[in-house]
Design a protein around this motif. Structure first.
Motif, PDB file in Angstrom:
ATOM      1  N   THR A 223      -7.577   0.003  -1.701  1.00  0.00           N
ATOM      2  CA  THR A 223      -6.456   1.465  -2.175  1.00  0.00           C
ATOM      3  C   THR A 223      -5.416   1.289  -2.522  1.00  0.00           C
ATOM      4  O   THR A 223      -4.313   0.821  -1.701  1.00  0.00           O
ATOM      5  N   SER A 225      -2.219   3.259  -2.201  1.00  0.00           N
ATOM      6  CA  SER A 225      -1.432   4.873  -1.045  1.00  0.00           C
ATOM      7  C   SER A 225       0.051   4.738  -1.927  1.00  0.00           C
ATOM      8  O   SER A 225       0.411   3.696  -1.827  1.00  0.00           O
ATOM      9  N   THR A 230      -3.538   8.774  -2.254  1.00  0.00           N
ATOM     10  CA  THR A 230      -4.453   8.245  -2.401  1.00  0.00           C
ATOM     11  C   THR A 230      -4.387   8.092  -3.896  1.00  0.00           C
ATOM     12  O   THR A 230      -3.925   8.618  -4.995  1.00  0.00           O
ATOM     13  N   THR A 233      -7.698   3.070  -6.978  1.00  0.00           N
ATOM     14  CA  THR A 233      -8.703   2.925  -5.908  1.00  0.00           C
ATOM     15  C   THR A 233      -9.633   1.434  -6.647  1.00  0.00           C
ATOM     16  O   THR A 233      -9.822   2.001  -7.831  1.00  0.00           O
ATOM     17  N   GLU A 265       3.739  -0.147   4.889  1.00  0.00           N
ATOM     18  CA  GLU A 265       4.117   1.487   4.372  1.00  0.00           C
ATOM     19  C   GLU A 265       5.747   0.935   4.533  1.00  0.00           C
ATOM     20  O   GLU A 265       6.090  -0.057   4.808  1.00  0.00           O
ATOM     21  N   THR A 283      -5.913  -1.113   2.353  1.00  0.00           N
ATOM     22  CA  THR A 283      -4.954  -0.128   1.823  1.00  0.00           C
ATOM     23  C   THR A 283      -4.003  -0.624   1.929  1.00  0.00           C
ATOM     24  O   THR A 283      -2.895  -1.131   2.497  1.00  0.00           O
ATOM     25  N   TYR A 285       0.417  -0.198   0.306  1.00  0.00           N
ATOM     26  CA  TYR A 285       1.233   1.696  -0.318  1.00  0.00           C
ATOM     27  C   TYR A 285       2.311   0.414  -0.918  1.00  0.00           C
ATOM     28  O   TYR A 285       3.028  -0.165  -1.114  1.00  0.00           O
TER      29      TYR A 285
END
Length: 495
Positions: A223, A225, A230, A233, A265, A283, A285
């Motif tokens: 994913t 982000s 989002t 994907t 992040e 995920t 970032y």
């Protein structure tokens, strides 16, 4: 006088005694066994035992092959006599056109003139293989398969199976010993061979179709982000990378420049690219660098007049509360901090159990001890963090149900990495009917809630105190129900 079995025999005639010459009747020589088998499937010498009795040597030997009655002389090279042993050489039999069911009668003549007979029956003990069963019918590409098979009949003379690939098809099949390896789906034909399994000189073979199924593919989802939402994907096979052709295009954001994708992040963790192998659902970032201009909130209204001040987007969130101390509490653990200045990245807070014991916190024998752990991590990583110097995190812990009646006696105690134990200033707050213990923390890891040993006092008598090392009076905080809280080992007075 004749004897029989060692007894004298006296013949009589007309009731008168007759005198004869002295005669001794001895047992004839013998061969045992008198009959045996010659196996065409397992040819070998024929052996027997001679009981000589009065004989001392074999002077002649002949044989015939039934049903023919012709008598042949057995050459002295074809048999041997040694002591009591008689051996007819295998080479003699192998030179004859023998078939199953034939019988050879050997007659041996001894020096006494007596004879003994040995019959040799020709048999074939070979048991042929008629079938191989229970061979695996399916395999999975990439997973070795052990080939096994059951030979019938169970008493077959030869039963060892060897395996080979007869037709690999599209499977890429190969065999090493009894292990079949394949690389792709399809049908492979393998051959089982029993050497000399059909006859004593010919092999038994049988072919088997094995269906090779494609290996199950494990996939993971990545994913992407961007700015809290989002962006894209992607699904990728385990161990593979997304590749440049399928990688998302770079996102855009007003007043910011994009600096790549990272596992944490705001550029924390490891950079994730189109060539990064994926081995778990994850995920990543977007890393943004604020460049000024616009309003920075990406709503297009320009309400900051072009200011280059970057709005704070960092968060601090409790993501795990697995400590058993707070399970069943009515309220939830909450945290807050000055994220603009205290941290460079968003933060995850985890409240878990700890293995620390009471002794490590240097507590008194009468103190109640309830340990737990608070740790801070850069969001999306396993990297621990803490606030910048001069900043703290405000933590609100719901008072555990079993400690509600002692809430006024609760202390929050922290143990540093160096082993220093500190009691933190804390306060009780009630929110929506739930009691919380609130305190400021700058260091993290082992913590404990401690119920200090309390003494009683008479409110009408005055306020309790003790003398410190300098002789100064230190007034003690009062608790409910006529209790006070004092350090261990001091003498409490009232004034």
């Amino acid at each position: 006088m004749a004897t029989h079995n060692g007894q004298a025999i006296t013949p009589t005639c007309n009731s008168k005694t007759a005198t004869t010459n002295n005669l001794t009747v001895s047992a004839a020589p013998a061969i045992s066994p008198t009959s045996c088998n010659y196996d065409l499937n397992a040819p070998a010498d024929i052996t027997a035992t001679i009981t000589w009795n009065s004989a001392v040597s074999v002077t002649d030997a002949v044989y015939s092959i039934r049903p023919d009655v012709t008598v042949y002389t057995l050459d002295s090279d074809d048999y041997t006599v040694a002591g009591n042993g008689l051996t007819i050489e295998n080479s003699f039999f192998s030179d004859l056109p023998l078939t199953t069911g034939a019988a050879l009668d050997f007659v041996f003549t001894f020096n006494t003139g007596a004879t003994a007979t040995l019959t040799v029956n020709v048999v074939d003990g070979f048991v042929a293989v008629t079938d191989i069963s229970r061979v695996p019918a399916a395999a999975t590409a990439g997973t070795p398969l052990t080939l096994i098979g059951t030979v019938s009949p169970a008493n077959a003379t030869n039963q060892t199976v060897t395996w080979s690939v007869y037709n690999a098809g599209d499977t890429g099949a190969s065999i090493s010993g009894d292990i079949l390896s394949t690389t792709a789906a399809g049908v492979a034909v393998v051959r089982a061979t029993v050497t000399n399994g059909l006859t004593a000189s010919s092999d038994y073979t049988q072919d088997f179709n094995i269906t090779v199924n494609a290996a199950p593919v494990t996939t993971y989802t990545v994913t992407f982000s961007s700015n809290g939402g989002t962006y894209a994907t992607k699904t990728v096979n385990a161990g593979e990378s997304i590749g440049s052709g399928n990688f998302p295009s770079d996102p855009t954001r007003s007043s910011y420049s994009f600096g790549g994708w990272f596992t944490g992040e705001n550029g924390a963790g490891t950079e994730f690219t189109s060539a990064t192998p994926v081995n778990a659902t994850m995920t990543v970032y977007a890393k943004w660098t604020y460049g000024g201009g616009g309003d920075g909130d990406n709503d297009g209204d320009g309400d900051n007049g072009g200011s280059s001040v970057k709005p704070s987007e960092k968060t601090i969130t409790v993501t795990e509360t697995s400590s058993g101390l707070f399970s069943g509490s009515m309220g939830k653990i909450s945290v807050s901090a000055n994220m603009d200045n205290a941290f460079s990245n968003s933060v995850e807070v985890k409240v878990t159990d700890t293995g620390e014991d009471k002794a490590s916190f240097q507590l008194g024998a009468g103190d109640e001890f309830y340990p737990f752990d608070i740790s801070l991590y850069i969001k999306g990583t396993n990297e621990k963090t803490q606030p910048a110097p001069g900043y703290a995190v405000t933590i609100s812990l719901p008072v555990p149900e079993n400690l509600l009646d002692k809430k006024e006696l609760l202390d929050v105690v922290h143990k540093s990495d160096s082993g220093k134990v500190t009691t933190l200033a804390s306060r009780l707050e009630q929110r929506n009917g739930v009691w919380y213990l609130v305190f400021e923390a700058t260091e993290f890891s082992p913590y404990a809630l401690v119920v200090r040993r309390a003494g009683s006092y008479d409110e009408s008598a005055g306020v309790p105190y003790y003398l410190n090392a300098n002789g100064n009076k230190v007034f003690i905080g009062l608790a409910a129900n006529g209790k006070y809280i004092a350090p261990e080992g001091v003498t409490v007075s009232v004034m």
